[in-house]
Design an enzyme around this catalytic site. Sequence first.
Site, PDB file in Angstrom:
ATOM      1  CE  LYS A 157      -4.128   1.907   0.724  1.00  0.00           C
ATOM      2  NZ  LYS A 157      -3.840   2.791  -0.408  1.00  0.00           N
ATOM      3  CE  LYS A 178       3.642   6.662   6.712  1.00  0.00           C
ATOM      4  NZ  LYS A 178       3.384   7.660   5.649  1.00  0.00           N
ATOM      5  CE  LYS A 185       4.560   7.550  -1.371  1.00  0.00           C
ATOM      6  NZ  LYS A 185       3.814   7.829  -0.129  1.00  0.00           N
ATOM      7  CB  THR A 234      -2.557  12.955   6.002  1.00  0.00           C
ATOM      8  OG1 THR A 234      -2.798  11.957   5.019  1.00  0.00           O
ATOM      9  CG2 THR A 234      -1.084  12.991   6.349  1.00  0.00           C
ATOM     10  CG  ASN A 247      -4.348  16.132   1.700  1.00  0.00           C
ATOM     11  OD1 ASN A 247      -4.169  15.853   2.873  1.00  0.00           O
ATOM     12  ND2 ASN A 247      -5.393  15.686   1.025  1.00  0.00           N
ATOM     13  CB  SER A 271      -5.883   4.596   2.466  1.00  0.00           C
ATOM     14  OG  SER A 271      -5.718   5.741   1.668  1.00  0.00           O
TER      15      SER A 271
HETATM   16  P1  NAD Z   1       0.570  18.294  -1.615  1.00  0.00           P
HETATM   17  O1  NAD Z   1       1.065  18.162  -2.987  1.00  0.00           O
HETATM   18  O2  NAD Z   1      -0.904  18.417  -1.391  1.00  0.00           O
HETATM   19  O3  NAD Z   1       1.287  19.522  -0.884  1.00  0.00           O
HETATM   20  C1  NAD Z   1       2.671  19.696  -0.831  1.00  0.00           C
HETATM   21  C2  NAD Z   1       2.918  21.103  -0.344  1.00  0.00           C
HETATM   22  O4  NAD Z   1       4.303  21.284  -0.079  1.00  0.00           O
HETATM   23  C3  NAD Z   1       2.533  22.176  -1.366  1.00  0.00           C
HETATM   24  O5  NAD Z   1       1.887  23.246  -0.675  1.00  0.00           O
HETATM   25  C4  NAD Z   1       3.892  22.670  -1.879  1.00  0.00           C
HETATM   26  O6  NAD Z   1       3.840  24.012  -2.333  1.00  0.00           O
HETATM   27  C5  NAD Z   1       4.706  22.536  -0.626  1.00  0.00           C
HETATM   28  N1  NAD Z   1       6.148  22.545  -0.782  1.00  0.00           N
HETATM   29  C6  NAD Z   1       6.919  21.908  -1.704  1.00  0.00           C
HETATM   30  N2  NAD Z   1       8.230  22.220  -1.489  1.00  0.00           N
HETATM   31  C7  NAD Z   1       8.264  23.053  -0.410  1.00  0.00           C
HETATM   32  C8  NAD Z   1       9.300  23.714   0.302  1.00  0.00           C
HETATM   33  N3  NAD Z   1      10.568  23.581  -0.040  1.00  0.00           N
HETATM   34  N4  NAD Z   1       8.955  24.478   1.379  1.00  0.00           N
HETATM   35  C9  NAD Z   1       7.673  24.630   1.755  1.00  0.00           C
HETATM   36  N5  NAD Z   1       6.651  24.027   1.106  1.00  0.00           N
HETATM   37  C10 NAD Z   1       6.949  23.260   0.040  1.00  0.00           C
HETATM   38  O7  NAD Z   1       1.150  17.025  -0.819  1.00  0.00           O
HETATM   39  P2  NAD Z   1       0.625  16.361   0.514  1.00  0.00           P
HETATM   40  O8  NAD Z   1      -0.243  15.222   0.149  1.00  0.00           O
HETATM   41  O9  NAD Z   1       0.141  17.397   1.442  1.00  0.00           O
HETATM   42  O10 NAD Z   1       1.988  15.732   1.042  1.00  0.00           O
HETATM   43  C11 NAD Z   1       2.892  16.470   1.842  1.00  0.00           C
HETATM   44  C12 NAD Z   1       3.751  15.491   2.618  1.00  0.00           C
HETATM   45  O11 NAD Z   1       2.894  14.654   3.394  1.00  0.00           O
HETATM   46  C13 NAD Z   1       4.585  14.540   1.748  1.00  0.00           C
HETATM   47  O12 NAD Z   1       5.786  14.242   2.418  1.00  0.00           O
HETATM   48  C14 NAD Z   1       3.718  13.302   1.687  1.00  0.00           C
HETATM   49  O13 NAD Z   1       4.470  12.147   1.383  1.00  0.00           O
HETATM   50  C15 NAD Z   1       3.177  13.306   3.095  1.00  0.00           C
HETATM   51  N6  NAD Z   1       1.983  12.500   3.264  1.00  0.00           N
HETATM   52  C16 NAD Z   1       0.837  12.761   2.559  1.00  0.00           C
HETATM   53  C17 NAD Z   1      -0.267  11.942   2.742  1.00  0.00           C
HETATM   54  C18 NAD Z   1      -1.559  12.192   2.037  1.00  0.00           C
HETATM   55  O14 NAD Z   1      -2.526  11.466   2.326  1.00  0.00           O
HETATM   56  N7  NAD Z   1      -1.681  13.185   1.188  1.00  0.00           N
HETATM   57  C19 NAD Z   1      -0.208  10.851   3.639  1.00  0.00           C
HETATM   58  C20 NAD Z   1       0.965  10.647   4.366  1.00  0.00           C
HETATM   59  C21 NAD Z   1       2.058  11.476   4.160  1.00  0.00           C
END
Ligand code: NAD
Length: 420
Positions: free
Chosen positions: A68, A92, A104, A188, A218, A349
């Site tokens: 997953k 995780k 992934k 999340t 997100n 999920s």
């Molecule tokens: P997303 O694409 O919705 O948002 C990413 C954000 O990070 C955007 O606002 C982008 O502008 C910003 N960003 C990129 N580079 C940056 C920097 N150098 N400084 C500041 N901001 C920056 O992605 P997401 O889903 O919110 O994921 C963010 C993190 O959370 C990732 O590491 C992802 O693996 C992790 N994550 C997400 C989920 C999920 O369900 N979406 C679950 C577990 C972990």
Amino acid sequence: MTTSMLDQALVRLDDAAQHLKLDPDVLEKLKYPRETTKTRLLIRMDDGSRKSFMAWRCRYDDTRGPTKGGIRFHPEASIDEVETLAFWMTFKCAVMNLPYGGGKGAVQVDPRKLSKSELERLSRAYMQAFAGIIGPDRDIPAPDVYTNAMIMGWMADEYASIVGRVSPAVITGKPIALGGSLGRDDATARGGFYLLRHLETELGVGPGARVAIQGFGNAGSHMANLLHGVGYKIVAVTDSRSGIHAPGGVSYDDLIAAKQGAGLASLADSLPGASVLSPDDIVGVDCDVLVPAALENLIHEGNADTVKGKVVVELANGPITPEADAILAKKGIIVLPDILANAGGVTVSYFEWVQNRQGYYWTVGEIHDRLKASMENEGRAIWLLANDRGISVRSAAYVHALSRLAEAIEAHGTQQFFTS
Ligand code: NAD
């Protein structure tokens, strides 16, 4: 020789192994990804030309169930990053006791440079390329950085046409209209939020505490909403382009309006005492809780010493390098680690997959209650383990997960390690 991201991540495995009596076979199994498939996706652009993009899918370990993990669209995606993220997913899912292994996927692309129809063709091409690996009992993708419910919906639709039947459990994070789960959108952040609130007394934070959030997608935006909603003060937020530092606090509504309009930095003109913050400077902002919610390795040896918060809640995967982790520990800063703090996403999920398979859907209240119970149960067990052994919360989370993985690996029997 430069160390790969995966090598760095494996340091956590070695560290956890020291706290358990393990058969060496267990470590041998978990040190390498089980399979990583790479391909080039060739799609038709709107102007009639063709463009190709590198794409990967890694199934790191499936001892505890089908793999997953999300699919990331990012210009700097790499095989090393995909395998590392899949390794973290393995742990995780074990932390949360979900019946999954870790996987992934990624495409090396800047999706912001694609039109909506190009993005749809790319998403469908990804599913065409990997449909043989993916499946509800084999490997189940979800959204990650720069992918979302709309993309998951296209992929689910493409999978249904490939296999000739509707199969919503093949992918999670789908639109509600296609079998998505209520409560997946903010899951999340909500998981990290429930964890933080559950440990407020131990961590010495609570409503009124000042929060800095790196990343406003997100994970970051929903965290801002949830924490603001219970009285935490959001004092700084950045995205990849710019940011805002507002020591007096900023409301979630203002942040959303700015993000959708002229950008986060535009708030500096309207909030008293506020200033523009560059993305690189958020790590050192004066706050009580720092929430990395963007990408990996943004807190590193070069800036870890500037961190001022008491607590770091890792909503992003791998935002702190091992060197930075040691610096934070020396400063007495408590890190709620990614494999626990951001596990709310994969937990809901899992709820989505369960609902798809049973064909019966839960209310948002049921989702929240189940998520809260899981975060609190696993969070409390890990917190107690950390205190009991005198180790970091991160180490305790790895020990907690590794003991479950080891039990499953041993239960499979040694003859089956690489054959299923
Ligand atoms: P997303 O694409 O919705 O948002 C990413 C954000 O990070 C955007 O606002 C982008 O502008 C910003 N960003 C990129 N580079 C940056 C920097 N150098 N400084 C500041 N901001 C920056 O992605 P997401 O889903 O919110 O994921 C963010 C993190 O959370 C990732 O590491 C992802 O693996 C992790 N994550 C997400 C989920 C999920 O369900 N979406 C679950 C577990 C972990």
